[in-house]
Design a protein around this motif. Structure first.
Motif, PDB file in Angstrom:
ATOM      1  N   ASN A 262       2.323   2.082  -5.619  1.00 17.20           N
ATOM      2  CA  ASN A 262       2.477   2.466  -4.201  1.00 17.20           C
ATOM      3  C   ASN A 262       1.266   2.034  -3.380  1.00 17.20           C
ATOM      4  OD1 ASN A 262       4.996   3.669  -4.596  1.00 17.20           O
ATOM      5  ND2 ASN A 262       4.105   5.664  -5.045  1.00 17.20           N
ATOM      6  N   THR A 263       0.824   0.828  -3.622  1.00 19.19           N
ATOM      7  CA  THR A 263      -0.403   0.327  -2.999  1.00 19.19           C
ATOM      8  C   THR A 263      -0.171  -1.023  -2.340  1.00 19.19           C
ATOM      9  OG1 THR A 263      -1.781   1.503  -4.603  1.00 19.19           O
ATOM     10  CG2 THR A 263      -2.810  -0.298  -3.406  1.00 19.19           C
ATOM     11  N   ALA A 264      -0.730  -1.165  -1.147  1.00 20.06           N
ATOM     12  CA  ALA A 264      -0.708  -2.440  -0.443  1.00 20.06           C
ATOM     13  C   ALA A 264      -2.127  -2.988  -0.363  1.00 20.06           C
ATOM     14  CB  ALA A 264      -0.139  -2.263   0.964  1.00 20.06           C
ATOM     15  N   TYR A 265      -2.202  -4.313  -0.278  1.00 21.21           N
ATOM     16  CA  TYR A 265      -3.498  -4.982  -0.203  1.00 21.21           C
ATOM     17  C   TYR A 265      -3.479  -5.974   0.962  1.00 21.21           C
ATOM     18  CZ  TYR A 265      -3.583  -3.283  -5.002  1.00 21.21           C
ATOM     19  OH  TYR A 265      -3.510  -2.490  -6.122  1.00 21.21           O
ATOM     20  N   LEU A 266      -4.669  -6.217   1.492  1.00 16.90           N
ATOM     21  CA  LEU A 266      -4.835  -7.271   2.479  1.00 16.90           C
ATOM     22  C   LEU A 266      -6.088  -8.059   2.100  1.00 16.90           C
ATOM     23  CD1 LEU A 266      -3.628  -8.470   5.097  1.00 16.90           C
ATOM     24  CD2 LEU A 266      -5.317  -7.109   6.360  1.00 16.90           C
ATOM     25  N   GLN A 267      -5.862  -9.252   1.575  1.00 12.92           N
ATOM     26  CA  GLN A 267      -6.971 -10.142   1.243  1.00 12.92           C
ATOM     27  C   GLN A 267      -7.323 -10.936   2.489  1.00 12.92           C
ATOM     28  OE1 GLN A 267      -8.778 -10.541  -1.701  1.00 12.92           O
ATOM     29  NE2 GLN A 267     -10.043 -11.900  -0.441  1.00 12.92           N
TER      30      GLN A 267
ATOM     31  N   LEU B 243      -8.815  -5.289   1.472  1.00 18.49           N
ATOM     32  CA  LEU B 243      -8.475  -3.918   1.816  1.00 18.49           C
ATOM     33  C   LEU B 243      -7.367  -3.407   0.905  1.00 18.49           C
ATOM     34  CD1 LEU B 243      -8.357  -4.133   5.725  1.00 18.49           C
ATOM     35  CD2 LEU B 243     -10.335  -3.817   4.218  1.00 18.49           C
ATOM     36  N   SER B 244      -7.438  -2.113   0.615  1.00 23.11           N
ATOM     37  CA  SER B 244      -6.391  -1.465  -0.175  1.00 23.11           C
ATOM     38  C   SER B 244      -5.857  -0.266   0.579  1.00 23.11           C
ATOM     39  CB  SER B 244      -6.941  -1.002  -1.523  1.00 23.11           C
ATOM     40  OG  SER B 244      -7.397  -2.087  -2.289  1.00 23.11           O
ATOM     41  N   CYS B 245      -4.597   0.034   0.337  1.00 19.14           N
ATOM     42  CA  CYS B 245      -3.952   1.199   0.955  1.00 19.14           C
ATOM     43  C   CYS B 245      -3.072   1.834  -0.101  1.00 19.14           C
ATOM     44  CB  CYS B 245      -3.124   0.755   2.152  1.00 19.14           C
ATOM     45  SG  CYS B 245      -2.037   2.039   2.830  1.00 19.14           S
ATOM     46  N   ALA B 246      -3.468   3.015  -0.556  1.00 22.71           N
ATOM     47  CA  ALA B 246      -2.745   3.690  -1.627  1.00 22.71           C
ATOM     48  C   ALA B 246      -2.012   4.901  -1.077  1.00 22.71           C
ATOM     49  CB  ALA B 246      -3.713   4.123  -2.718  1.00 22.71           C
ATOM     50  N   ALA B 247      -0.720   4.941  -1.338  1.00 21.83           N
ATOM     51  CA  ALA B 247       0.104   6.072  -0.915  1.00 21.83           C
ATOM     52  C   ALA B 247       0.295   7.022  -2.082  1.00 21.83           C
ATOM     53  CB  ALA B 247       1.457   5.581  -0.420  1.00 21.83           C
ATOM     54  N   SER B 248       0.211   8.317  -1.796  1.00 25.25           N
ATOM     55  CA  SER B 248       0.400   9.312  -2.843  1.00 25.25           C
ATOM     56  C   SER B 248       1.191  10.493  -2.301  1.00 25.25           C
ATOM     57  CB  SER B 248      -0.949   9.794  -3.372  1.00 25.25           C
ATOM     58  OG  SER B 248      -1.691  10.408  -2.352  1.00 25.25           O
ATOM     59  N   GLY B 249       1.804  11.231  -3.221  1.00 23.46           N
ATOM     60  CA  GLY B 249       2.615  12.377  -2.834  1.00 23.46           C
ATOM     61  C   GLY B 249       3.994  12.283  -3.443  1.00 23.46           C
ATOM     62  N   THR B 250       4.916  13.049  -2.881  1.00 20.69           N
ATOM     63  CA  THR B 250       6.278  13.102  -3.425  1.00 20.69           C
ATOM     64  C   THR B 250       7.111  11.955  -2.848  1.00 20.69           C
ATOM     65  OG1 THR B 250       6.841  14.647  -1.669  1.00 20.69           O
ATOM     66  CG2 THR B 250       6.212  15.579  -3.805  1.00 20.69           C
ATOM     67  N   ILE B 251       6.739  10.752  -3.235  1.00 15.04           N
ATOM     68  CA  ILE B 251       7.344   9.538  -2.686  1.00 15.04           C
ATOM     69  C   ILE B 251       8.549   9.124  -3.509  1.00 15.04           C
ATOM     70  CG2 ILE B 251       6.974   7.105  -2.156  1.00 15.04           C
ATOM     71  CD1 ILE B 251       3.971   7.844  -1.810  1.00 15.04           C
ATOM     72  N   ILE B 252       9.637   8.855  -2.828  1.00 11.72           N
ATOM     73  CA  ILE B 252      10.838   8.364  -3.494  1.00 11.72           C
ATOM     74  C   ILE B 252      10.906   6.845  -3.387  1.00 11.72           C
ATOM     75  CG2 ILE B 252      13.360   8.390  -3.480  1.00 11.72           C
ATOM     76  CD1 ILE B 252      13.138  11.275  -2.338  1.00 11.72           C
ATOM     77  N   SER B 253      10.691   6.341  -2.198  1.00 15.98           N
ATOM     78  CA  SER B 253      10.700   4.889  -1.995  1.00 15.98           C
ATOM     79  C   SER B 253       9.896   4.548  -0.754  1.00 15.98           C
ATOM     80  CB  SER B 253      12.131   4.359  -1.861  1.00 15.98           C
ATOM     81  OG  SER B 253      12.755   4.915  -0.723  1.00 15.98           O
TER      82      SER B 253
END
Length: 124
Positions: free
Chosen positions: A76-81, A20-30
């Motif tokens: 800015n992406t998390a994964y779950l193998q 699984l992948s989870c990608a965050a987008s936008g005006t992200i600082i941290s």
């Protein structure tokens, strides 16, 4: 605006694997911790894995040794193998992120954001 987009769910046979992948987008600082939850039919949502900003991980006992969480901070992406999948892993999997966003010092704010969920079905 901040958005989380999940992908990678699907149908897999017992013993199989998915990522699984989870990608965050936008005006992200941290981004702080990036978490994976799941909700099986008729059950409450449970925390499956958490990945700290430094990459350390914690897992619920039922997935230890089978699931591996990771993140790419540059993307800015998390994964779950998920390996050695079992029928009881069948659920909708959600990504949850705490993050600081904004474009200027006066409009910075901390948000907790959920992904839309991705269905994982483990069945023969």
């Amino acid at each position: 605006q901040v958005q989380l987009v999940e992908s990678g769910g699907g149908l897999v046979q017992p013993g199989g694997s998915l990522r699984l992948s989870c990608a965050a987008s936008g005006t992200i600082i941290s981004i702080d911790a990036m978490d994976w939850y799941r909700q099986a039919p008729g059950k409450e949502r449970e925390l499956v894995a958490t990945i700290s900003s430094g990459g350390s991980t914690n897992y619920v006992d039922s997935v230890k040794g089978r699931f591996t969480g990771s993140r790419d901070n540059a993307k800015n992406t998390a994964y779950l193998q998920m390996n050695s999948l079992k029928p009881e892993d069948t659920a909708v999997y959600y990504c949850h992120v705490g993050l600081l966003c904004g474009t200027n010092w006066y409009n910075r704010r901390y948000l907790e954001v959920w992904g839309q969920g991705t269905l994982v079905t483990v069945s023969s």
